[in-house]
Write a protein that holds these residues in place. Sequence first.
Motif: not given
Length: 99
Positions: A10, A72-76, A78, A82, A84, A91
Amino acid sequence: TEEEIYSHPTHPYTQALLSAVPVPDPTGREHRERILLSGDIPSPANPPSGCRFRTRCWKAEERCAEELPLLAVPSTLSGPAAHESACHFAEVRDVIGSG
């Protein structure tokens, strides 16, 4: 885990590094996307403001110079992606043909 990072990178810098990994399959080599880094390598003795990778990051924007991205784990994201990442623009990108 390491598996999540390799299968679902990501962070843009991780994606660029993984895109340079040799691929033994000729078909895989033909269809992979290489991310070429440019810019200055950040100095460990005098790191840049904000994100330390921004001077070579292909996704860097002004925000990257002003704000240090938090791990952090991006809210976008899953599922297996998902995990950090310390990036404002994290992404998933398939850079090594892992699926």
